[in-house]
Design a protein around this motif. Structure first.
Motif, PDB file in Angstrom:
ATOM      1  N   SER A  94     113.598  70.527  75.127  1.00 35.25           N
ATOM      2  CA  SER A  94     112.540  69.906  74.327  1.00 35.25           C
ATOM      3  C   SER A  94     112.530  68.614  74.019  1.00 35.25           C
ATOM      4  O   SER A  94     111.913  67.762  73.626  1.00 35.25           O
ATOM      5  N   GLY A  95     113.954  68.212  74.236  1.00 37.34           N
ATOM      6  CA  GLY A  95     114.269  66.546  74.181  1.00 37.34           C
ATOM      7  C   GLY A  95     113.515  65.650  75.107  1.00 37.34           C
ATOM      8  O   GLY A  95     112.922  64.817  74.507  1.00 37.34           O
ATOM      9  N   GLU A  96     113.166  66.084  76.188  1.00 31.81           N
ATOM     10  CA  GLU A  96     112.428  65.311  77.071  1.00 31.81           C
ATOM     11  C   GLU A  96     110.917  65.060  76.757  1.00 31.81           C
ATOM     12  O   GLU A  96     110.285  64.228  76.767  1.00 31.81           O
ATOM     13  N   ILE A  97     110.574  66.543  76.153  1.00 31.64           N
ATOM     14  CA  ILE A  97     109.077  66.332  75.571  1.00 31.64           C
ATOM     15  C   ILE A  97     108.929  65.257  74.381  1.00 31.64           C
ATOM     16  O   ILE A  97     107.856  64.572  74.247  1.00 31.64           O
ATOM     17  N   ALA A 102     107.454  60.262  72.044  1.00 31.55           N
ATOM     18  CA  ALA A 102     107.911  59.182  71.222  1.00 31.55           C
ATOM     19  C   ALA A 102     107.583  57.917  71.991  1.00 31.55           C
ATOM     20  O   ALA A 102     107.001  56.885  71.246  1.00 31.55           O
ATOM     21  N   ARG A 103     107.652  57.740  73.257  1.00 35.24           N
ATOM     22  CA  ARG A 103     107.067  56.723  74.067  1.00 35.24           C
ATOM     23  C   ARG A 103     105.567  56.294  73.769  1.00 35.24           C
ATOM     24  O   ARG A 103     105.162  55.295  73.331  1.00 35.24           O
ATOM     25  N   ARG A 104     104.800  57.260  73.798  1.00 34.10           N
ATOM     26  CA  ARG A 104     103.418  57.106  73.623  1.00 34.10           C
ATOM     27  C   ARG A 104     103.141  56.831  72.026  1.00 34.10           C
ATOM     28  O   ARG A 104     102.334  55.947  71.715  1.00 34.10           O
ATOM     29  N   SER A 108     101.435  53.022  69.596  1.00 35.87           N
ATOM     30  CA  SER A 108     100.395  53.186  68.718  1.00 35.87           C
ATOM     31  C   SER A 108     100.421  52.004  67.641  1.00 35.87           C
ATOM     32  O   SER A 108     101.569  51.502  67.086  1.00 35.87           O
ATOM     33  N   GLY A 109      99.198  51.654  66.953  1.00 31.89           N
ATOM     34  CA  GLY A 109      99.227  50.645  65.885  1.00 31.89           C
ATOM     35  C   GLY A 109     100.107  51.032  64.663  1.00 31.89           C
ATOM     36  O   GLY A 109     100.705  50.564  63.853  1.00 31.89           O
ATOM     37  N   ALA A 110      99.809  52.571  64.459  1.00 31.40           N
ATOM     38  CA  ALA A 110     100.424  53.273  63.191  1.00 31.40           C
ATOM     39  C   ALA A 110     101.937  52.997  63.372  1.00 31.40           C
ATOM     40  O   ALA A 110     102.590  52.701  62.260  1.00 31.40           O
ATOM     41  N   PHE A 111     102.634  53.289  64.412  1.00 32.55           N
ATOM     42  CA  PHE A 111     103.981  52.956  64.764  1.00 32.55           C
ATOM     43  C   PHE A 111     104.582  51.669  64.179  1.00 32.55           C
ATOM     44  O   PHE A 111     105.505  51.251  63.836  1.00 32.55           O
ATOM     45  N   GLN A 112     103.559  50.719  64.869  1.00 35.34           N
ATOM     46  CA  GLN A 112     103.991  49.271  64.865  1.00 35.34           C
ATOM     47  C   GLN A 112     104.183  48.905  63.444  1.00 35.34           C
ATOM     48  O   GLN A 112     104.830  48.223  63.064  1.00 35.34           O
ATOM     49  N   ARG A 113     103.052  49.384  62.426  1.00 36.85           N
ATOM     50  CA  ARG A 113     103.170  48.894  61.125  1.00 36.85           C
ATOM     51  C   ARG A 113     104.311  49.847  60.314  1.00 36.85           C
ATOM     52  O   ARG A 113     105.160  49.040  59.537  1.00 36.85           O
ATOM     53  N   LEU A 114     104.564  50.960  60.650  1.00 34.26           N
ATOM     54  CA  LEU A 114     105.771  51.490  59.950  1.00 34.26           C
ATOM     55  C   LEU A 114     107.064  50.766  60.489  1.00 34.26           C
ATOM     56  O   LEU A 114     108.014  50.719  59.700  1.00 34.26           O
ATOM     57  N   TRP A 115     107.125  50.315  61.745  1.00 32.41           N
ATOM     58  CA  TRP A 115     108.304  49.532  62.167  1.00 32.41           C
ATOM     59  C   TRP A 115     108.462  48.271  61.606  1.00 32.41           C
ATOM     60  O   TRP A 115     109.522  47.927  61.041  1.00 32.41           O
ATOM     61  N   VAL A 151     106.234  61.157  61.898  1.00 31.88           N
ATOM     62  CA  VAL A 151     105.073  61.052  62.462  1.00 31.88           C
ATOM     63  C   VAL A 151     105.510  61.882  63.972  1.00 31.88           C
ATOM     64  O   VAL A 151     104.553  62.717  64.429  1.00 31.88           O
ATOM     65  N   LEU A 152     106.606  61.626  64.574  1.00 35.36           N
ATOM     66  CA  LEU A 152     106.862  62.386  65.801  1.00 35.36           C
ATOM     67  C   LEU A 152     106.959  63.809  65.639  1.00 35.36           C
ATOM     68  O   LEU A 152     106.586  64.624  66.605  1.00 35.36           O
ATOM     69  N   ALA A 153     107.579  64.334  64.482  1.00 32.82           N
ATOM     70  CA  ALA A 153     107.709  65.583  64.196  1.00 32.82           C
ATOM     71  C   ALA A 153     106.278  66.254  63.913  1.00 32.82           C
ATOM     72  O   ALA A 153     106.124  67.471  64.443  1.00 32.82           O
ATOM     73  N   THR A 154     105.373  65.758  63.263  1.00 36.63           N
ATOM     74  CA  THR A 154     103.984  66.166  63.191  1.00 36.63           C
ATOM     75  C   THR A 154     103.363  66.194  64.794  1.00 36.63           C
ATOM     76  O   THR A 154     102.720  67.341  64.814  1.00 36.63           O
TER      77      THR A 154
END
Length: 373
Positions: A94-97, A102-104, A108-115, A151-154
């Motif tokens: 499942s790591g590949e999935i 995670a790349r997608r 996203s803008g949401a990830f950019q803000r979290l970063w 977020v990735l886990a969700t």
């Protein structure tokens, strides 16, 4: 003071100015790009735009999610008792999935803000520790990627709160912080001291030169050499750092992108120093006693004598263009803008005075001293 002694002292001062310029640029780069929280957040955002950094971040988040017990336990609970031993291999697969997801997510803008928020918080921690916050010093600087991991886990259908402490990276703690605190304090002090000392050395070096025009040229050469040394050092240092990190297991493209972006301001300031050196050399040549310089002054004499105001305005516009393009050191600082404007005005005034005296057939105010063999 004999011309030979003046030439020697001038040369020594300009060599020192070259060395101090290197220190001043390094201090300005560290203070503006590494120690300024807003600039660091912008730098980290630029880093995340790099494909190599995105791949490395996606791989890290996927590993943190898959290596934890959450996915394996979820798979184990959902499998029949006879197939439960397959939970671990399925979790690894499942790591590949997770990495593709995670790349997608990173795009996203949401990830950019979290970063940005994560890097801002970590850098503010770092600055507080450097400024003497003993409570935070015991914990060190923590880069908390748990929100991103949640977020990735969700996205993967895993409970966000089941990721535990995975995604937290502790950096700069213990004895390292004491050394870094000393380095940061030194950088903050040396930055302004070195800038003031650089100006004093350049002015004194030109003032002591037997031939002022040559003194200006040599001052420009000192700045030019300092800028080129910094550019070469950045490239050589980058190759060494990237090779060292690659040998230790870090992804080489990611390491190279990180070095390139983290030292981008150093590259810009060093390049601006080269431009400033070239401008000084050109100004010294124009004020010199060569036949070409005299021809250039005769060509510009009508405009300098009859339209002095327009010349001042034109030179000021040129300075503003160089500042707007970032081609002069500290182009965004108010004191630097005023300094360059005054310096340009003084240069035009001196050149105009020289041209007027030459047009009237008068000798120079301060004739160059004959070279001593």
């Amino acid at each position: 003071m004999s011309p030979l002694l003046r030439r020697t002292l001038s040369s020594v001062l300009l060599v020192l100015a070259c060395l101090v310029a290197v220190v001043a640029v390094l201090g300005a780069w560290a203070d503006r790009q590494l120690l300024n929280t807003d600039n660091w957040v912008d730098t980290s955002s630029r880093l995340l735009q790099e494909p190599a950094i995105q791949d490395a971040t996606a791989a890290y988040l996927a590993d943190q999610l898959v290596d934890g017990p959450t996915i394996q336990a979820k798979l184990k609970d959902g499998l029949p008792p006879r197939l439960q031993p397959l939970a671990a291999p399925l979790a690894a697969a499942s790591g590949e999935i997770a990495e593709r997801t995670a790349r997608r997510l990173i795009a996203s803008g949401a990830f950019q803000r979290l970063w940005r928020n994560t890097n801002r918080h970590a850098h503010e921690q770092f600055i507080e520790i450097v400024d003497g916050n003993s409570r935070l010093a015991n914990l060190g600087v923590v880069i908390d990627l748990r929100p991103q991991l949640g977020v990735l886990a969700t996205r993967l259908g895993v409970l966000p709160d089941a990721t535990g402490d995975h995604g937290t990276v502790h950096v700069l703690k213990g004895d390292n912080l004491k050394t870094i605190r000393q380095v940061v304090h030194a950088v903050r002090t040396l930055r302004w001291v070195s800038i003031v000392l650089l100006i004093v050395l350049l002015v004194a070096g030109v003032a002591l030169a037997p031939d002022r025009s040559r003194g200006i040229i040599y001052a420009g050469v000192a700045l030019l050499i300092a800028g080129l040394l910094l550019l070469v050092a950045r490239r050589a240092g980058g190759n060494y750092v990237v090779k060292t990190l690659a040998d230790s297991g870090t992804d080489e493209p990611a390491a190279r992108a990180t070095w390139s972006i983290a030292t981008s301001l150093l590259h810009d300031i060093a390049g601006a120093l080269v431009v400033l050196g070239v401008v000084d050399i050109a100004a010294g040549w124009l004020a010199g006693g060569t036949s070409w310089a005299r021809s250039a002054r005769r060509f510009t004499a009508p405009a300098l004598i009859a339209h002095g105001g327009l010349v001042y305005a034109g030179v000021l516009v040129l300075v503003l263009v160089l500042l707007a393009a970032g081609l002069l050191p500290a182009a965004g600082q108010l004191w630097a803008i005023l300094f360059y404007a005054l310096l340009a005005a003084a240069g035009v005034w001196a050149l105009r005075r020289q041209v007027i005296r030459e047009a009237a057939g008068l000798p120079p105010v301060a004739p160059p001293v004959a070279a001593v063999p």
